[in-house]
Design an enzyme around this catalytic site. Structure first.
Site, mmCIF file in Angstrom:
data_model
loop_
_atom_site.group_PDB
_atom_site.id
_atom_site.type_symbol
_atom_site.label_atom_id
_atom_site.label_comp_id
_atom_site.label_asym_id
_atom_site.label_seq_id
_atom_site.Cartn_x
_atom_site.Cartn_y
_atom_site.Cartn_z
ATOM 1 N N GLU A 413 7.396 23.731 94.538
ATOM 2 C CA GLU A 413 8.609 23.985 95.314
ATOM 3 C C GLU A 413 8.734 22.948 96.422
ATOM 4 O OE1 GLU A 413 7.724 28.011 96.401
ATOM 5 O OE2 GLU A 413 7.668 28.588 94.286
ATOM 6 N N LEU A 442 11.753 28.540 91.921
ATOM 7 C CA LEU A 442 10.911 29.286 92.859
ATOM 8 C C LEU A 442 10.220 30.430 92.113
ATOM 9 C CD1 LEU A 442 12.094 30.366 96.429
ATOM 10 C CD2 LEU A 442 10.066 31.205 95.271
ATOM 11 N N GLU A 444 6.151 31.231 91.173
ATOM 12 C CA GLU A 444 4.754 30.792 91.103
ATOM 13 C C GLU A 444 4.150 31.092 89.735
ATOM 14 O OE1 GLU A 444 6.144 32.166 93.734
ATOM 15 O OE2 GLU A 444 5.964 30.501 95.143
ATOM 16 N N GLN A 466 3.003 26.580 97.705
ATOM 17 C CA GLN A 466 3.366 26.233 99.084
ATOM 18 C C GLN A 466 2.393 26.787 100.141
ATOM 19 O OE1 GLN A 466 7.626 27.008 100.115
ATOM 20 N NE2 GLN A 466 7.794 24.878 99.449
ATOM 21 N N PHE A 467 1.968 28.008 99.962
ATOM 22 C CA PHE A 467 0.977 28.633 100.848
ATOM 23 C C PHE A 467 0.129 29.581 99.993
ATOM 24 C CE2 PHE A 467 4.469 27.520 103.638
ATOM 25 C CZ PHE A 467 3.856 27.004 104.767
ATOM 26 N N PRO A 473 2.132 35.864 92.962
ATOM 27 C CA PRO A 473 2.832 36.141 91.696
ATOM 28 C C PRO A 473 2.233 35.414 90.487
ATOM 29 C CG PRO A 473 4.394 35.552 93.428
ATOM 30 C CD PRO A 473 3.020 35.247 93.951
ATOM 31 N N HIS A 513 1.516 32.904 105.924
ATOM 32 C CA HIS A 513 1.236 31.472 105.753
ATOM 33 C C HIS A 513 -0.195 31.112 106.105
ATOM 34 C CE1 HIS A 513 5.571 31.943 106.615
ATOM 35 N NE2 HIS A 513 5.675 31.087 105.617
#
Ligand SMILES: Cc1ncc(C[n+]2csc(CCOP(=O)(O)OP(=O)(O)O)c2C)c(N)n1
Length: 709
Positions: A413, A442, A444, A466-467, A473, A513
């Site tokens: 992403e 978007l 995962e 991303q984090f 998921p 995050h």
């Protein structure tokens, strides 16, 4: 149109009968495969399950005609199909023998998983036609890996210009229930967005075990509900009528092969047996059972072939007898087959030199020795040059490896034009192009699932999540990827490097995050984990991971990405850090601190706050972890503290403490201390955050306490 009557049936097994009525299908072959499939189901149900030889039994009766027609249309050597547990008829079309099938369901040696997995959970490298991708027991998990294979077809034809991939397709077979899963929707987005050569082959038998289709999708028809979906050609019809079913399937496959984009073929089929052997179908009304029996495709195929004068009634009976005899003989041989030797039960969890996988990663094409040669880099960092941020070091390493290896792709992403939300891929897309560095949808599950398929198709996927929290998921795909090598007895593997920023930020935390979370992944089977504490190690570990042959997590700590603690001179283009080798970042004689990632720096600060002579070990990789270095240090200092940012309960520190207790107990002069984040999420307020994570102060206090014991 003239009918092609078979003059000599015995010699016609491979004859394709070309007439409008027979639709270019070799009906003798279809009949033979159907009869073999039925005989297998029957032998299991009537003999092998009651005899205790087969414990998980799934019949395909009713689904068999459609699958066999599909299988005969998927004979391109670069085709791939992702299946589910009811897909054995398809696997027979790709060359699985009845004996292999029964060895598999009986868990014997010579089955497709060497007794490791349920026999209907197939895998099969191409025997001339499609590759049967390793099946998963998770309903819906077949879709996204197949989408990755479809993307690899695109990449190999359009970027690598490998003509042998031209016209290849990927298909995923699934039931109506599977259309409700996350995997189905993730793959639907991927293949329609990318207009990939992909076939959804939906075998709708009206039930998911006992749950009717109307609970899976409104109005019970996924085909109707997707009617407005862009870039998706949808075809619906019967999966039991020889003429119309074969026309639907051949047309769908031809469309996908010609590059028209994805097709969803929705076929109605009866499930002519319980979901599995133990299911009595008591939940089905009697009239439905009657209608299902009337929809059995096998008598329809027989009547059709006789009407078309492809064979006579006597020849059909002979064909039946032949199939029965073949399966009977196969059953005898399978019953006499050896059980797998338990000595090998734990083989193939990770790649072992000398036993490369046959499908997946770069080894099957490039060769084991050639891949091993790329791992012989320098272990000495260059000490010259300006200090570099960890994130810049990651970017430079990715750039160098992308330039070196045209099979490698970087995606996730915001990874493309923006260059990643952490900036690790800035300018990469403009340098290497959108086929190699790109944004994904978007999802995962989609990111990891497509990576699995790409890896099996011989590419080197390097997805970014991303984090750490947002990998949740993808857990099903992560789990199944890790066990793939073992489940297929070393036949398939999907090496990839998943980059994930982890841990708290330099100014703040939060529950979303700032997750570190290595212990959950360390608990999984088959994944390696690198967790560097500085830019030089990041370069060396990332390079080793990218040239390796196992799925690997590469953790990039957010608090180190662009802070002075993480900065180091660039260690060089051939610098590599082997996995499982800890770094003694500070030598000492009184007490050992074992740690990794950001807390390495907190441990060093703590060491400078006490009068004790502290040895600090940076593990650098959590899987594998350097037990010997830890035990060696503890036997020298006789005291140990394990520090990590991941939370306490079942944190990786517990594993280390238990190992020391078991292997170096008598060397200890004090109990092993553990310092970890308290069992609560990471708070947003910086003061609250520092109150739960290990700090230099709390580590120093722990050093004092242990020294006083
Ligand atoms: C993720 C997941 N959830 C639940 C199950 C248990 N389960 C196995 S088969 C099945 C029904 C699947 O139905 P469908 O996709 O329609 O295929 P069919 O068996 O009807 O051919 C369920 C719920 C599973 N294997 N995986």
């Amino acid at each position: 149109m003239a009918k092609n009557k078979t003059a000599n049936p015995e010699k016609e097994m491979n004859n394709t009968i070309a007439s409008a009525e027979t639709g270019g299908v070799n009906w003798r072959r279809v009949a033979r495969l159907m009869l073999v499939s039925r005989a297998l189901d029957r032998t299991e149900e009537q003999r092998l399950v009651p005899g205790g030889f087969v414990t998980y039994q799934f019949s395909s009766r009713g689904h068999d005609l459609a699958q066999i027609l599909l299988g005969l249309a998927m004979q391109h050597p670069r085709d791939a199909a992702a299946l589910y547990y009811r897909s054995r008829p398809f696997v027979l079309t790709q060359g699985l023998t009845p004996e292999e099938a029964l060895r598999s369901t009986m868990g014997r040696s010579g089955g497709v998983s060497e007794g490791r997995d349920i026999g209907v959970v197939h895998n099969l490298p191409s025997r001339g036609g499609a590759t049967v991708l390793p099946t998963s027991g998770d309903v819906g998990a077949q879709y996204t890996p197949a989408s990755g294979w479809a993307q690899a077809i695109r990449y190999r034809t359009e970027v690598l210009r490998q003509n042998e991939w031209n016209g290849a397709i990927a298909a995923a077979l699934g039931g109506d229930g599977s259309c409700a899963t996350n995997g189905f929707w993730a793959a639907l987005n991927i293949v329609t967005t990318g207009k990939l050569p992909f076939l959804f082959f939906i075998e709708d038998n009206g039930y998911g075990i006992s749950v009717p289709s109307r609970f899976q999708t409104p109005g019970a028809s996924i085909a109707e509900n997707l009617a407005s979906f862009k870039n998706l050609h949808i075809v619906s019809g019967s999966g039991t009528e020889p003429v119309t079913t074969s026309a639907l399937i051949n047309d769908a496959v031809a469309r996908v092969r010609s590059g028209e984009g994805p097709v969803l073929l929705h076929l109605n089929v009866p499930r002519l047996s319980g979901h599995s052997f133990v299911d009595t179908q008591a939940y089905k009304p009697a009239d439905l059972l009657e209608r299902e029996r009337a929809d059995d495709p096998l008598p329809k195929v027989r009547d059709f072939m006789i009407a078309q004068q492809i064979l006579t009634a006597e020849e059909w009976t002979a064909l039946e007898a032949e199939a029965d005899a073949e399966v009977e003989a196969a059953a005898e041989r399978a019953l006499a087959a050896a059980h797998p030797d338990p000595v090998h039960t734990r083989d193939n969890v990770f790649y072992e030199a000398g036993s490369p996988q046959r499908v997946g990663g770069t080894m099957p094409e490039i060769g084991e020795e050639a891949v091993a040669a790329t791992l012989r880099g320098s272990h000495e960092p260059k000490q010259s040059g300006p200090r570099m941020n960890l994130v810049d070091a990651v970017r430079q390493t990715l750039n160098e490896e992308l330039a070196r290896n045209d099979r490698m792709l970087v995606f996730g992403e915001d990874v493309g034009l923006k260059g990643g939300v952490h900036g690790a891929t800035i300018d990469m897309q403009s340098r290497f192009g959108e086929a190699r560095v790109f944004d994904t949808s978007l999802s995962e599950e989609g990111i990891i699932g497509r990576s699995v398929g790409m890896a099996m198709a011989g590419l080197v996927p390097v997805p970014e999540i991303q984090f750490r929290k947002y990998a949740d998921p993808a857990h099903e795909q992560i789990n199944d990827c890790g066990t793939m090598r073992w489940r297929t007895a070393g036949t398939f593997a999907a090496p990839m490097v998943v980059r994930i920023p982890v841990g708290f930020g330099k100014k703040t935390g939060d529950p979303w995050h700032s997750v570190s979370g290595e212990a959950i992944y360390a608990h999984l089977i088959g994944w390696r984990i690198a967790y560097p504490s500085n830019a030089a190690d990041a370069v060396g570990l990332l390079r080793t991971a990218l040239r390796g042959n196992d799925p690997t997590f590469f953790f990039e700590h957010r608090g180190l990405l662009d802070t002075k603690e993480g900065r180091r001179p660039y260690p060089g283009e051939d610098f590599m850090v082997p996995f499982g080798v800890a770094n003694v970042v500070k030598e000492g004689t009184d007490i050992t601190i074992v740690t990794w990632g950001e807390t390495v720096h907190r441990a060093l600060d703590a060491a400078s706050m006490t009068s004790a002579s502290v040895e600090v070990l940076d593990l650098r990789t959590v899987v594998p972890w350097d037990r010997e270095a830890v035990l060696r240090s503890v036997r020298k200092t006789n005291r140990c503290i394990v520090v990590h940012e991941d939370n306490w309960t079942c944190g990786f520190g517990a594993e280390i403490a238990a190992t020391i207790t078991q292997d170096a107990f008598t060397w200890l002069d004090a109990p092993i201390e553990r310092l970890a984040t308290a069992d609560c999420p990471i708070p947003y307020n910086p003061g609250l955050m520092e109150s739960v994570v290990p700090t230099a102060g709390s580590i120093a206090a722990s050093i004092e306490k242990t020294m006083r014991f």
